[in-house]
Design an enzyme around this catalytic site. Structure first.
Site, mmCIF file in Angstrom:
data_model
loop_
_atom_site.group_PDB
_atom_site.id
_atom_site.type_symbol
_atom_site.label_atom_id
_atom_site.label_comp_id
_atom_site.label_asym_id
_atom_site.label_seq_id
_atom_site.Cartn_x
_atom_site.Cartn_y
_atom_site.Cartn_z
ATOM 1 C CG PHE A 35 -2.135 -0.605 0.967
ATOM 2 C CD1 PHE A 35 -3.188 -0.331 0.286
ATOM 3 C CD2 PHE A 35 -2.689 -1.767 1.637
ATOM 4 C CE1 PHE A 35 -4.457 -0.645 -0.057
ATOM 5 C CE2 PHE A 35 -3.696 -2.313 1.774
ATOM 6 C CZ PHE A 35 -4.806 -1.795 0.669
ATOM 7 C CG PHE A 38 -1.155 1.590 -5.141
ATOM 8 C CD1 PHE A 38 -1.139 0.782 -6.347
ATOM 9 C CD2 PHE A 38 -2.416 2.231 -4.623
ATOM 10 C CE1 PHE A 38 -2.392 1.316 -7.049
ATOM 11 C CE2 PHE A 38 -3.479 2.431 -5.369
ATOM 12 C CZ PHE A 38 -3.423 1.915 -6.886
ATOM 13 C CD GLU A 39 -2.843 4.774 -2.144
ATOM 14 O OE1 GLU A 39 -2.804 5.803 -2.628
ATOM 15 O OE2 GLU A 39 -4.147 4.253 -1.862
ATOM 16 C CG ASP A 40 3.646 7.216 -5.965
ATOM 17 O OD1 ASP A 40 2.675 7.241 -6.082
ATOM 18 O OD2 ASP A 40 4.316 7.071 -6.899
ATOM 19 C CE1 TYR A 42 -4.190 10.473 -1.519
ATOM 20 C CE2 TYR A 42 -2.902 9.161 -3.210
ATOM 21 C CZ TYR A 42 -4.082 9.755 -2.823
ATOM 22 O OH TYR A 42 -5.196 9.837 -3.669
#
Length: 122
Positions: A35, A38-40, A42
């Site tokens: 996660f 993926f949430e780079d 954020y």
């Protein structure tokens, strides 16, 4: 986020101090790392969340005869937007933003997971 199917949460302002969402439980350390990758755009932060009963739960009557539900509190991770805010566009809507691009988003997620796993195994 303009042109995309996913939302962005920003730090609380005077006008908005809450968002609706889902609490995912049982996430493994490896899944959390995925996660994070993926949430780079954020930053993962710990926030206090209110856990409301399911919609089927019987409401509790408030003092002014309004139906309310009690909420338990918990700490949870939340991904906070850390990029420029000028590409954000008001409130996010599942029906308006996600559903029209659902297929495209799921293909992108599947590709990410495959590439992440290939990279992790090499």
């Amino acid at each position: 986020v303009k042109g995309y199917s996913f939302p962005a949460c920003i730090p609380a302002s005077n006008s908005v101090k809450s968002v609706d969402g889902l609490l995912l439980e049982g996430i493994s350390k490896e899944e959390l790392q995925m996660f994070d990758e993926f949430e780079d755009e954020y930053t993962r932060e710990i926030v206090k969340v209110s856990l409301f009963p399911s919609p089927e739960a019987k409401p509790i009557t408030g003092t002014d005869d309004t139906a309310v539900q009690e909420a338990d509190k918990a700490d949870a991770y939340m991904y906070i937007w850390n990029e420029a805010q000028d590409i954000l566009e008001g409130s996010w809507s599942f029906d308006r933003h996600y559903l029209p691009k659902k297929k495209e988003y799921l293909v992108m997620c599947d590709k990410f997971v495959k590439e992440y796993r290939e990279e992790a195994s090499s």
